[in-house]
Scaffold this motif. Sequence first.
Motif, PDB file in Angstrom:
ATOM      1  N   ALA A 169      42.675  59.250  15.872  1.00  0.00           N
ATOM      2  CA  ALA A 169      44.125  59.432  15.774  1.00  0.00           C
ATOM      3  C   ALA A 169      44.837  58.296  16.504  1.00  0.00           C
ATOM      4  N   THR A 170      44.518  58.151  17.797  1.00  0.00           N
ATOM      5  CA  THR A 170      44.961  56.995  18.575  1.00  0.00           C
ATOM      6  C   THR A 170      43.857  56.628  19.556  1.00  0.00           C
ATOM      7  N   PRO A 171      43.248  55.482  19.378  1.00  0.00           N
ATOM      8  CA  PRO A 171      43.458  54.510  18.294  1.00  0.00           C
ATOM      9  C   PRO A 171      43.018  55.070  16.931  1.00  0.00           C
ATOM     10  N   GLY A 172      43.640  54.578  15.884  1.00  0.00           N
ATOM     11  CA  GLY A 172      43.263  54.972  14.534  1.00  0.00           C
ATOM     12  C   GLY A 172      44.483  55.174  13.658  1.00  0.00           C
ATOM     13  N   LEU A 173      44.766  56.426  13.341  1.00  0.00           N
ATOM     14  CA  LEU A 173      45.868  56.752  12.438  1.00  0.00           C
ATOM     15  C   LEU A 173      47.191  56.147  12.910  1.00  0.00           C
ATOM     16  N   LEU A 174      47.498  56.308  14.199  1.00  0.00           N
ATOM     17  CA  LEU A 174      48.769  55.800  14.711  1.00  0.00           C
ATOM     18  C   LEU A 174      48.765  54.276  14.833  1.00  0.00           C
ATOM     19  N   THR A 175      47.606  53.686  15.099  1.00  0.00           N
ATOM     20  CA  THR A 175      47.500  52.225  15.155  1.00  0.00           C
ATOM     21  C   THR A 175      47.747  51.640  13.770  1.00  0.00           C
ATOM     22  N   ALA A 176      47.145  52.273  12.769  1.00  0.00           N
ATOM     23  CA  ALA A 176      47.345  51.818  11.387  1.00  0.00           C
ATOM     24  C   ALA A 176      48.804  51.984  10.976  1.00  0.00           C
ATOM     25  N   GLY A 177      49.415  53.101  11.399  1.00  0.00           N
ATOM     26  CA  GLY A 177      50.833  53.316  11.110  1.00  0.00           C
ATOM     27  C   GLY A 177      51.694  52.231  11.728  1.00  0.00           C
ATOM     28  N   ALA A 178      51.345  51.820  12.951  1.00  0.00           N
ATOM     29  CA  ALA A 178      52.089  50.751  13.618  1.00  0.00           C
ATOM     30  C   ALA A 178      51.925  49.427  12.883  1.00  0.00           C
ATOM     31  N   ALA A 179      50.704  49.145  12.435  1.00  0.00           N
ATOM     32  CA  ALA A 179      50.449  47.897  11.707  1.00  0.00           C
ATOM     33  C   ALA A 179      51.254  47.848  10.412  1.00  0.00           C
ATOM     34  N   LEU A 180      51.381  48.988   9.757  1.00  0.00           N
ATOM     35  CA  LEU A 180      52.154  49.049   8.514  1.00  0.00           C
ATOM     36  C   LEU A 180      53.649  48.938   8.803  1.00  0.00           C
ATOM     37  N   ALA A 181      54.128  49.672   9.821  1.00  0.00           N
ATOM     38  CA  ALA A 181      55.548  49.636  10.170  1.00  0.00           C
ATOM     39  C   ALA A 181      55.990  48.252  10.614  1.00  0.00           C
ATOM     40  N   ALA A 182      55.074  47.494  11.206  1.00  0.00           N
ATOM     41  CA  ALA A 182      55.396  46.158  11.709  1.00  0.00           C
ATOM     42  C   ALA A 182      55.824  45.204  10.606  1.00  0.00           C
ATOM     43  N   GLN A 183      55.476  45.508   9.379  1.00  0.00           N
ATOM     44  CA  GLN A 183      55.755  44.576   8.278  1.00  0.00           C
ATOM     45  C   GLN A 183      57.254  44.387   8.033  1.00  0.00           C
ATOM     46  N   SER A 184      58.091  45.298   8.510  1.00  0.00           N
ATOM     47  CA  SER A 184      59.541  45.165   8.324  1.00  0.00           C
ATOM     48  C   SER A 184      60.159  44.112   9.231  1.00  0.00           C
ATOM     49  N   TYR A 185      59.397  43.663  10.206  1.00  0.00           N
ATOM     50  CA  TYR A 185      59.970  42.830  11.260  1.00  0.00           C
ATOM     51  C   TYR A 185      59.402  41.411  11.274  1.00  0.00           C
ATOM     52  N   ALA A 186      60.223  40.517  11.798  1.00  0.00           N
ATOM     53  CA  ALA A 186      59.774  39.135  12.017  1.00  0.00           C
ATOM     54  C   ALA A 186      59.070  39.014  13.359  1.00  0.00           C
ATOM     55  N   GLU A 187      59.446  39.903  14.290  1.00  0.00           N
ATOM     56  CA  GLU A 187      58.832  39.904  15.618  1.00  0.00           C
ATOM     57  C   GLU A 187      58.773  41.335  16.134  1.00  0.00           C
ATOM     58  N   ILE A 188      57.645  41.710  16.729  1.00  0.00           N
ATOM     59  CA  ILE A 188      57.484  43.042  17.290  1.00  0.00           C
ATOM     60  C   ILE A 188      57.765  42.992  18.786  1.00  0.00           C
ATOM     61  N   HIS A 189      58.698  43.822  19.235  1.00  0.00           N
ATOM     62  CA  HIS A 189      59.057  43.862  20.647  1.00  0.00           C
ATOM     63  C   HIS A 189      58.225  44.898  21.413  1.00  0.00           C
ATOM     64  N   SER A 190      57.937  46.032  20.780  1.00  0.00           N
ATOM     65  CA  SER A 190      57.148  47.060  21.460  1.00  0.00           C
ATOM     66  C   SER A 190      56.547  48.033  20.454  1.00  0.00           C
ATOM     67  N   VAL A 191      55.397  48.557  20.828  1.00  0.00           N
ATOM     68  CA  VAL A 191      54.763  49.660  20.110  1.00  0.00           C
ATOM     69  C   VAL A 191      54.500  50.745  21.147  1.00  0.00           C
ATOM     70  N   LYS A 192      55.131  51.893  20.973  1.00  0.00           N
ATOM     71  CA  LYS A 192      54.995  52.995  21.931  1.00  0.00           C
ATOM     72  C   LYS A 192      54.364  54.196  21.221  1.00  0.00           C
ATOM     73  N   ILE A 193      53.171  54.555  21.651  1.00  0.00           N
ATOM     74  CA  ILE A 193      52.461  55.700  21.080  1.00  0.00           C
ATOM     75  C   ILE A 193      52.528  56.851  22.082  1.00  0.00           C
ATOM     76  N   THR A 194      53.001  57.993  21.607  1.00  0.00           N
ATOM     77  CA  THR A 194      53.105  59.187  22.438  1.00  0.00           C
ATOM     78  C   THR A 194      52.415  60.330  21.710  1.00  0.00           C
ATOM     79  N   PHE A 195      51.469  60.972  22.379  1.00  0.00           N
ATOM     80  CA  PHE A 195      50.743  62.045  21.703  1.00  0.00           C
ATOM     81  C   PHE A 195      50.880  63.374  22.434  1.00  0.00           C
TER      82      PHE A 195
END
Length: 347
Positions: free
Chosen positions: A168-194
């Motif tokens: 789940a984390t790492p894993g599902l949420l990491t993959a979700g972050a990698a996909l969500a990152a595509q909207s941006y030119a630069e990533i400022h932060s990735v915050k995972i809360t479970f």
Amino acid sequence: MSEAQATNLNYSPSSFSSVKAPIRVGILGFGGLGQAAARVLAPKQEMLWVAVADQKGYAYASEGLSPQQCITTYQAEGSIGYLETGGVLSNNSIADLIQQVGNVDGYFLALPNLPNTFMASVARQFIAAGWQGVLVDAIKRTSAVEQLLGMQAELQAAGITYMTGCGATPGLLTAGAALAAQSYAEIHSVKITFGVGIANWEAYRATVREDIAHLPGYNVEKARAMTDAEIETLLDQTNGLITLENMEHADDVMLELAGICPRDRVTVGGVVDTRNPKKPLSTNVQVTGRTFEGKISTHTFTLGDETSMAANVCGPAFGYLKAGFNLRQRGIYGLLSAAEVMPQFVR
């Protein structure tokens, strides 16, 4: 349009998968997570559960193992080795299973990474045995994944496709972050809360121990050495809650290796309730970045509160095992992470 071209447009569901015969799967570790994994596999047509090992034994059945029989045996006898048909008692169960059973395409390593070198040592057992196939883990710590990264050349030479950090984390949420990152030119932060809720911590002893190892004043060695009574005392002091901040979680190195952002921009934390199956908070990942237009925004991916830890770990793990199986068929060996490969749904 020719008749041939028209025919090519008539897709069937099976045309989206290169899996023809069921993938023959083994599970290493048969505590709470391993038992949940067996239940997840039960209705699947594309995977067949044929092998399992715990600390004291292993079992194999070419026609497939029964989750109910295996769980009942384990809970009653303390080892899958007591299974009436196919069970073998062993003090060296993982190595014996690998050496005695050759017809397994892939293994889910549902094992506690205690000590922190354990998962790498298991991978070396597969290499030493000359086994070839797909390995998938759901390990948490950055340092554990870095050990596996150091084995990249060995895994490639051995013909093993190893998928790491695929829970789940790492894993599902990491993959979700990698996909969500595509909207941006630069990533400022990735915050995972479970948020994790379990009715009884003893059903997930190893997972809880690994979480305790992340608490201030604790480490892997100290958590591993704790008795069940000592853990009960600790949980009594916190009303059953384990609150975790700034954890050493491999989401950071996985996202860095995938080129998403430097690891110091990734933070992971959460709350585990060991006395209540209801999640204490919703599990989510927030990806904040700057778009090409200069706008600052945040994507949030939230998991449904009704999905359990087991569902969010085992489902992705087998999705990544299927992806790894297809990659290996194309001659791709070595170490890959959940941030580099899209999992494939197992029907």
